[in-house]
Design an enzyme around this catalytic site. Structure first.
Site, PDB file in Angstrom:
ATOM      1  N   ALA A   1      13.372   0.256 -11.815  1.00  0.00           N
ATOM      2  CA  ALA A   1      12.288  -0.362 -12.589  1.00  0.00           C
ATOM      3  C   ALA A   1      12.824  -0.668 -13.985  1.00  0.00           C
ATOM      4  O   ALA A   1      13.442   0.190 -14.618  1.00  0.00           O
ATOM      5  CB  ALA A   1      11.080   0.567 -12.672  1.00  0.00           C
ATOM      6  N   CYS A   2      12.578  -1.887 -14.441  1.00  0.00           N
ATOM      7  CA  CYS A   2      13.052  -2.289 -15.775  1.00  0.00           C
ATOM      8  C   CYS A   2      12.402  -1.400 -16.839  1.00  0.00           C
ATOM      9  O   CYS A   2      11.178  -1.255 -16.883  1.00  0.00           O
ATOM     10  CB  CYS A   2      12.676  -3.737 -16.042  1.00  0.00           C
ATOM     11  SG  CYS A   2      12.899  -4.220 -17.762  1.00  0.00           S
ATOM     12  N   ILE A   3      13.212  -0.853 -17.709  1.00  0.00           N
ATOM     13  CA  ILE A   3      12.695   0.121 -18.668  1.00  0.00           C
ATOM     14  C   ILE A   3      11.685  -0.490 -19.633  1.00  0.00           C
ATOM     15  O   ILE A   3      10.646   0.108 -19.926  1.00  0.00           O
ATOM     16  CB  ILE A   3      13.847   0.823 -19.431  1.00  0.00           C
ATOM     17  CG1 ILE A   3      13.287   1.941 -20.320  1.00  0.00           C
ATOM     18  CG2 ILE A   3      14.683  -0.151 -20.249  1.00  0.00           C
ATOM     19  CD1 ILE A   3      14.320   2.925 -20.788  1.00  0.00           C
TER      20      ILE A   3
END
Lengths: 93, 138, 116, 138, 93, 116
Positions: free
Chosen positions: B83-85
């Site tokens: 998941a993109c931070i």
């Protein structure tokens, strides 16, 4: 196996502005794969310029469009994978 | 023409479960990739797609549990799920490290998903034969 | 206090339509008059023979067929949108009334709402 | 014509923060309602709007923290904030009661938000002078 | 204070299918309030049938449209509250 | 390996555009060629004098002006969309090139992506 320049995957309903943008950039050497709400294009009068039109079967069935595929070829996920590799590039609209 | 005999994929999911069909279509595609003997380098959740990594979704028992289905699929096939931070922090998706860093009362990231930067997407874009996106489709 | 719940997104691609249906059912559960209007691509809710198993969802057709039982006053569909999507009176789910979704129609209701 | 001297409002937010502008527009409107001496009966979060009630959002420090702003506003003015239970459970927004019921590892509902059914919206629709919706606006 | 039958609040960009639906149902006795992406209507050639067009100032300013309001009246949130009470009903598109 | 990042949603109403910009900047940070294309209502990103304080957001104008510094190869805008939204070469932010966002343009890129 036919050569496909770009595989355009369209999952937007025909009313969505991105659907028009997608259809405007499909060339005769491209293929169009309709998924999700994109399959609703089958029920409208809009016709893409390419003859290579595919529709994702589970999405067609969900929307009750089994009898309206016309010249489009119904495919499953396995064929969607093949098409994505067969095309030189893929655009997910 | 690309070699269709074998390919590697990066799948990017930007649509949330129970809001869009994106996680479902992506899962159907991902299963077919594996079934055909191809490899998925990684699944990258971006934008609203990060909600797929929530461990707190409790859909009605007669509806598909997409986060559960996805995490099982990733685990079974040892496929990294990222998941993109930046997307995750804004949208309230955190692991224990981020919980600690931002002094939050809980963590809600579901295993085996991890949190990392857009560099993971860039790497996928550079190394995988194909990068496909699964967006919301209103 | 009659409420019109408008659904203008097609089924399965998004959850908004289901959530709009829940709004209408809730009104009915509290004995508040509620009417459903399908407009734009939303009219695709009304096509028969939906088989949604392949997309891992429940068919919305069943939900809709329960509407009269739950006390929804009417299910309306915009005539022009139906034409756009190749639907006519005979090819629609039973119990749907074709209307023109225009200013006059909306003025019949105290309140008009979308789910999203 | 409605009496503009005083009115009561139910505000429904269906767009998520950091995905849509809905929570911001709704907050500007809500503050103006209070400033004008009117009453807000309740704020109801529906659909993707439930993400506004997350206690785990950690936006960059130079961006507005919409969940924080909203919860402070609701607390200051003692306005009930309610997240629809069906929307919340599907989207991974739970309080301690739901955490227990569904045996989930954490809760992430931010005070003073509560979780309740669509009946809260129906009541607002029936009793408030006006019910306004704040949707995502692509 | 002018009588307003319905206050239509439109926050969708002019390309969004719901924007067309909204504009098609606005009557001369109604008012239209543009918020969010809805204010982009100011920059297009589309003209609503009502003369009572309002635009939410912070949204106009964010999008750099301060010089393009034309015959629309720029309002703040306070006026948005008044308008919503003044109208007999409100539709949030 | 040149990548086209397409933005077709207007600024401020949604986060997708900002997230598309982040994608382009990330590519550039890893020395991968990236070009931005604004199409449809997305061209409204390119209007000058955006003052976003009133909506509680940062102006996207500043982000965009940093694009060349971060190594974005070009900022393109669809000509037809600019006309629709009353924009012309002289009223656009500096450094934007007008193009026709057609099939030919897309074929100049190995990869085209949206943020959502």
């Amino acid at each position: 196996m036919t050569a496909i320049h770009t595989l355009h995957i369209l999952n937007k309903s025909p009313e969505h502005p991105r659907a028009s943008r997608c259809l405007a950039t499909v060339s005769p050497e491209d293929a169009l794969l309709l998924t999700g709400n994109g399959v609703l294009l089958l029920s409208t009068q809009k016709k893409p310029v390419t003859h290579k039109v595919f529709v994702l079967s589970p999405d067609v069935d969900a929307r009750g469009l089994g009898g309206m595929t016309g010249n489009a070829e119904a495919v499953g996920f396995a064929e969607m994978v093949s098409l994505s590799l067969q095309a030189q590039r893929v655009i997910s609209w | 023409m690309a070699d269709t005999a074998s390919g590697t994929f990066t799948l990017v999911i930007t649509g949330a479960p129970y809001a869009s069909q994106a996680p479902q279509t992506a899962l159907g595609f991902a299963r077919a990739v594996v079934d055909a003997g191809h490899r998925i380098d990684r699944v990258f959740l971006y934008g609203d797609g990060v909600h797929l990594a929530s461990v707190l979704c409790a859909p009605p028992s007669d509806e598909t549990d997409w986060p559960e289905e996805w995490s099982r699929f990733l685990s079974e096939h040892s496929i990294p799920g990222v998941a993109c931070i930046a997307s995750a922090l804004r949208r309230g998706l955190v692991n224990q490290a981020e919980q600690k860093r931002y002094e939050l009362p809980a963590a809600n990231l579901r295993a085996p998903f991890e949190i990392a930067g857009l560099g993971e997407w860039v790497e996928g874009r550079m190394k995988s034969t194909r990068t496909l996106y699964f967006h919301a489709g209103d | 206090m009659s409420t019109l719940i408008m659904i203008d997104q097609p089924p399965y691609g998004a959850w908004t339509g289901r959530e709009a249906l829940d709004m209408a059912f809730s009104l009915a559960a509290f004995d508040q008059p509620a009417t459903l209007l399908f407009a734009g691509a939303g009219v695709n809710w009304l096509r028969p023979s939906q088989e949604a198993g392949g997309v891992g969802q429940k068919s919305v057709e069943k939900n809709l067929s329960a509407a009269p039982i739950f006390g929804i006053e009417a299910i309306l569909a915009d005539r022009a949108a139906c034409i756009t999507y190749g639907l006519n009176e005979s090819s629609l789910l039973k119990g749907v009334t074709l209307v023109d979704a225009d200013a006059a129609l909306l003025k019949d209701f105290d309140h008009t709402a979308f789910a999203g």
